[in-house]
Write an enzyme that holds these catalytic residues in place. Structure first.
Site, PDB file in Angstrom:
ATOM      1  N   GLU A  28       0.893  -1.194   0.016  1.00  0.00           N
ATOM      2  CA  GLU A  28       0.124   0.055   0.080  1.00  0.00           C
ATOM      3  C   GLU A  28       0.859   1.427  -0.087  1.00  0.00           C
ATOM      4  O   GLU A  28       2.130   1.220   0.437  1.00  0.00           O
ATOM      5  CB  GLU A  28      -1.061   0.040   1.171  1.00  0.00           C
ATOM      6  CG  GLU A  28      -1.802   1.185   1.271  1.00  0.00           C
ATOM      7  CD  GLU A  28      -2.929   0.939   2.495  1.00  0.00           C
ATOM      8  OE1 GLU A  28      -3.898   1.832   2.383  1.00  0.00           O
ATOM      9  OE2 GLU A  28      -2.750   0.088   3.216  1.00  0.00           O
ATOM     10  N   ASN A 175     -12.285  -1.421  -0.636  1.00  0.00           N
ATOM     11  CA  ASN A 175     -11.437  -1.845   0.400  1.00  0.00           C
ATOM     12  C   ASN A 175     -12.326  -1.598   1.780  1.00  0.00           C
ATOM     13  O   ASN A 175     -12.456  -0.128   1.712  1.00  0.00           O
ATOM     14  CB  ASN A 175     -10.213  -1.444   0.212  1.00  0.00           C
ATOM     15  CG  ASN A 175      -9.231  -1.719   1.739  1.00  0.00           C
ATOM     16  OD1 ASN A 175      -8.889  -2.826   2.071  1.00  0.00           O
ATOM     17  ND2 ASN A 175      -9.268  -0.545   2.705  1.00  0.00           N
ATOM     18  N   GLU A 176     -12.595  -2.347   2.471  1.00  0.00           N
ATOM     19  CA  GLU A 176     -13.027  -2.024   3.818  1.00  0.00           C
ATOM     20  C   GLU A 176     -14.252  -1.013   3.612  1.00  0.00           C
ATOM     21  O   GLU A 176     -14.195   0.097   4.374  1.00  0.00           O
ATOM     22  CB  GLU A 176     -11.923  -1.521   4.708  1.00  0.00           C
ATOM     23  CG  GLU A 176     -11.148  -2.576   5.017  1.00  0.00           C
ATOM     24  CD  GLU A 176     -10.080  -2.404   6.266  1.00  0.00           C
ATOM     25  OE1 GLU A 176     -10.047  -1.120   6.839  1.00  0.00           O
ATOM     26  OE2 GLU A 176      -9.158  -3.081   6.475  1.00  0.00           O
ATOM     27  N   TYR A 252      -6.651  -9.058  11.563  1.00  0.00           N
ATOM     28  CA  TYR A 252      -5.245  -8.491  12.272  1.00  0.00           C
ATOM     29  C   TYR A 252      -5.157  -8.922  13.740  1.00  0.00           C
ATOM     30  O   TYR A 252      -5.886  -9.159  14.423  1.00  0.00           O
ATOM     31  CB  TYR A 252      -5.164  -7.051  12.303  1.00  0.00           C
ATOM     32  CG  TYR A 252      -4.743  -6.516  11.063  1.00  0.00           C
ATOM     33  CD1 TYR A 252      -3.639  -6.347  10.488  1.00  0.00           C
ATOM     34  CD2 TYR A 252      -5.918  -5.862  10.137  1.00  0.00           C
ATOM     35  CE1 TYR A 252      -3.401  -5.849   9.086  1.00  0.00           C
ATOM     36  CE2 TYR A 252      -5.699  -5.347   8.980  1.00  0.00           C
ATOM     37  CZ  TYR A 252      -4.298  -5.438   8.446  1.00  0.00           C
ATOM     38  OH  TYR A 252      -3.986  -4.796   7.228  1.00  0.00           O
ATOM     39  N   GLU A 308      -5.932  -9.111   3.987  1.00  0.00           N
ATOM     40  CA  GLU A 308      -5.025  -8.278   4.867  1.00  0.00           C
ATOM     41  C   GLU A 308      -5.138  -9.195   6.228  1.00  0.00           C
ATOM     42  O   GLU A 308      -6.190  -9.641   6.656  1.00  0.00           O
ATOM     43  CB  GLU A 308      -5.620  -7.154   5.094  1.00  0.00           C
ATOM     44  CG  GLU A 308      -5.514  -6.272   3.863  1.00  0.00           C
ATOM     45  CD  GLU A 308      -5.943  -4.761   4.562  1.00  0.00           C
ATOM     46  OE1 GLU A 308      -5.692  -4.082   5.626  1.00  0.00           O
ATOM     47  OE2 GLU A 308      -6.640  -3.781   3.451  1.00  0.00           O
ATOM     48  N   GLN A 357       2.351  -5.851   5.736  1.00  0.00           N
ATOM     49  CA  GLN A 357       2.428  -5.691   4.309  1.00  0.00           C
ATOM     50  C   GLN A 357       4.217  -6.154   4.114  1.00  0.00           C
ATOM     51  O   GLN A 357       4.733  -6.479   4.778  1.00  0.00           O
ATOM     52  CB  GLN A 357       2.250  -4.357   3.958  1.00  0.00           C
ATOM     53  CG  GLN A 357       0.813  -3.972   4.181  1.00  0.00           C
ATOM     54  CD  GLN A 357       0.537  -2.651   3.954  1.00  0.00           C
ATOM     55  OE1 GLN A 357       1.352  -1.680   3.056  1.00  0.00           O
ATOM     56  NE2 GLN A 357      -0.599  -1.957   4.064  1.00  0.00           N
TER      57      GLN A 357
END
Length: 505
Positions: A28, A175-176, A252, A308, A357
Site C-alpha cells: 500500500e 476496500n473496507e 489482524y 489483509e 505488508q
C-alpha cells in the site's frame, strides 16, 4: 523441561490443492512501503531496475511471491489512477491523508506497479476505488490495463509507452467499505459491488477475478449480505452469471487490547500466549464465513479471500505513527506459521491471502534502512513453507500436544500441516511454548518416506528480531531429526517453527 507431541500424517490421503496465492503479499501507499521501499527512483545510488530497488526484488523472487495487491488498503479508495500515468514530472502531486498526511509525487503508478509485478514474476492484484471513485473510472482502468485493440484506453496506454496489454488476474472492488472505504452498510455496499463488478469488464483473453470487499474479522452479517446479493443477481436472466468471483475478509492479530495498542518487541509471556490464541482463532473465523457462504453457494463457485492479515503493533518509537513501521520478532513468525496451517486446512474454499505488508509496514517481509536491507523472521517462514505452493493437502492430525490456559480457554501449543507434490512432501510445525522444548513424534502412514532436510527457526527469546546491525539473529538453521520405522522424531526448541522435507517412495 520438555513436553511431548504426537501426530499422524497420512501420506496417501490427499485433499484440496493449496493455492500458491495463499502466500500473497500487499503493498500500500503507506509509510515507506512504496516510496523508499520498493521505489527509490532511477537516479538513486541504491541499485535499481527502472527505479525499483533491486535487492528487494531479488529477496521476494526467492520467495516465489505469487501475487501483489496494490495500491491499498485505505489508500485505494482515495486513489485516482489517471494521476499516476504519463510522464512522471507532469503527474499531479497528491495528499495521502490516510497515512501520515504526507504529499506524494505519484512517480509510482500503474506502469511502475505492473513493471514491478513483471520483475517479481507475480500476478497483479489491482484494488479499485469504490469509496471516492466512479464506476466509469474503474471500468476505464480495467480497459487501460488489459485491452489490446484500438479502444480509447488502449490508445492512451500506448501513448504512455506500453503497446501490449498486461495480464491482470485479480481485481478488488474497493476496500473496507464498512470503514475507510466509504462507511457503508453491508446492504448498501452489496449493491455497489454488483454495479462496479458489472462494469469491470473482461477484455480480450484477460479474465478478472473480481473480489468484493468483505468483512472485518467475524462479521458474518457482512458476508451474508454479499452472498445474498450475489445469489439474487444471479437470477437475472439478462446477466446469468455471478457478479463477483470472490469475497474477502480482514484479520489482524494482537494480544487482546486491540490493533496498534501494544509494543512489538517488549511483551510479557502472558501477552505472547494471548497473541498465539488470537492467531489460532482465525480458524473459527474462517469456518464461520465458509458456513455462511456454503448456505448460499453449496457448489462453492465464490471463493473466500483473506487479503489483509498479520500482526499490528505500535509504531516503533521515533517513527511517524502514521507510517505503521514495526519490528518483527520470533512471535510474529509463529503467527505466520499458525495462519498458514489454518489456511491449508481451508484450501478448498480459501483461495488467496495477502500479508500486510511487504516492506517496512506492519508484519513486513523486508525492512530497509538506506542502502541496507533486512529479512525478517516472517520472511523466513514464507521461504521455509514455499514447498506448499500448489501442493495437495495431506491428512494431518495431532493426537497429543502440550497445552496452556489463556483466560478461560485451553490453547494447544503445537500446530501442524502437511502437503505433497509428486514424490515430495512438506510438514510444517509451529511450537508455541515460550520456555519449554517439545519432543515431536509424527507417524508417517501410507507411503515410505525419507527425510531430505529439516530446519528450524527460533531465537534466544520470542522477542528476538533482526536489524541492520544483526540481520541474522533469527534465521533458519539445520534441525536434527530422523525417520525410523515410519516415525519422524525431532526435538523442537521453545518458540520455534520447523519444516521437514520428505522424499516419498
Amino acid at each position: 523441561m520438555s513436553a511431548v507431541a504426537r501426530a499422524v500424517v497420512d501420506l496417501d490421503v490427499v485433499g484440496a490443492r493449496i493455492s500458491r496465492h495463499l502466500y500473497g503479499h500487499f503493498a500500500e501507499h503507506l509509510g515507506r512501503c512504496i516510496y523508499n521501499g520498493f521505489w527509490v527512483g532511477e537516479g538513486s545510488e541504491i541499485p535499481n531496475v527502472r527505479g525499483i530497488r533491486r535487492d528487494v526484488v531479488d529477496a521476494l523472487r526467492a520467495l516465489r511471491i505469487p501475487n501483489l495487491r496494490w495500491p491499498g488498503g485505505c489508500f485505494a479508495d482515495a486513489y485516482h489512477w489517471r494521476d499516476g500515468i504519463g510522464p512522471r514530472d507532469e503527474r499531479p502531486r497528491i495528499a495521502n491523508t490516510n497515512w501520515g498526511d504526507v504529499v506524494e509525487n505519484n512517480h509510482f503508478g500503474t506502469h511502475e506497479f505492473m513493471d514491478l509485478c513483471d520483475l517479481l514474476g507475480a500476478d497483479a492484484y489491482v484494488n479499485g476505488n469504490v469509496g471516492s471513485g466512479t464506476v466509469q473510472e474503474m471500468s476505464e482502468w480495467a480497459e487501460y490495463l488489459t485491452r489490446g485493440d484500438d479502444s480509447p484506453m488502449a490508445r492512451l496506454r500506448r501513448e504512455n509507452g506500453r503497446d501490449e496489454p498486461w495480464r491482470v488476474p485479480f481485481w478488488g472492488l474497493g476496500n473496507e467499505p464498512w470503514g475507510c472505504g466509504g462507511n457503508m452498510s453491508a446492504e448498501a455496499y452489496a449493491e455497489q459491488a454488483r454495479r462496479y463488478a458489472m462494469y469491470s469488464r473482461n477484455h480480450g483473453d484477460n479474465r478478472l477475478v473480481r473480489i468484493a470487499a468483505g468483512a472485518n474479522e467475524d462479521d458474518l452479517d457482512w458476508t451474508r449480505a454479499l452472498m445474498k446479493g450475489a445469489v439474487e443477481s444471479h437470477t437475472n436472466v439478462l446477466y446469468n452469471s455471478l457478479p463477483y468471483e470472490a469475497i474477502s475478509f480482514h484479520y489482524y492479530t494482537h494480544s487482546g487490547s486491540g490493533i496498534n495498542t501494544e509494543d512489538a518487541t517488549a511483551f510479557t509471556d502472558a501477552q505472547f500466549y494471548d497473541t498465539m490464541a488470537y492467531a489460532t482463532d482465525i480458524d473459527r473465523v474462517i469456518r464461520g464465513h465458509i458456513a455462511v457462504m456454503d448456505s448460499y453457494d453449496p457448489d462453492r463457485r465464490i471463493d473466500l479471500v483473506c487479503d489483509e492479515w498479520g500482526t499490528w503493533w505500535n509504531a516503533a518509537e521515533g517513527t511517524n505513527p502514521g507510517f505503521l513501521f514495526q519490528q518483527n520478532t520470533v512471535r510474529d513468525a509463529l503467527v505466520a506459521g499458525i495462519h498458514f496451517d489454518v489456511f491449508h486446512r481451508h484450501a478448498s474454499r480459501l483461495a488467496m491471502a495477502n500479508i500486510a505488508q511487504t516492506i517496512n509496514v506492519l508484519q513486513a517481509m523486508v525492512l530497509t534502512d538506506g542502502d541496507r536491507m533486512v529479512l525478517t523472521p516472517t520472511y523466513h517462514v514464507f521461504e521455509m513453507n514455499s514447498g506448499h505452493h500448489d501442493a495437495r493437502q495431506l491428512s494431518a492430525h495431532l493426537l497429543e500436544a502440550p497445552t496452556t490456559m489463556v483466560g478461560d480457554d485451553e490453547l494447544t501449543l503445537v500446530s501442524l500441516s502437511a502437503s505433497t507434490s509428486e514424490d515430495a512432501a512438506l510438514i510444517s510445525l509451529t511450537h508455541m511454548s515460550v520456555d519449554a522444548d517439545c519432543r515431536v513424534r509424527v507417524d508417517l502412514r501410507g507411503r515410505a518416506a525419507k527425510l531430505t532436510r529439516a530446519r528450524v527457526l527460533t531465537g534466544e527469546s520470542a522477542t528476538t528480531f533482526n536489524d541492520p546491525d544483526a540481520p541474522d539473529r533469527v534465521a533458519p538453521a539445520p534441525l536434527e531429526a530422523q525417520i525410523e520405522d515410519g516415525v519422524l522424531t525431532a526435538q523442537l526448541p521453545p518458540h520455534s517453527f520447523a519444516t521437514f522435507e520428505l522424499h516419498l517412495g
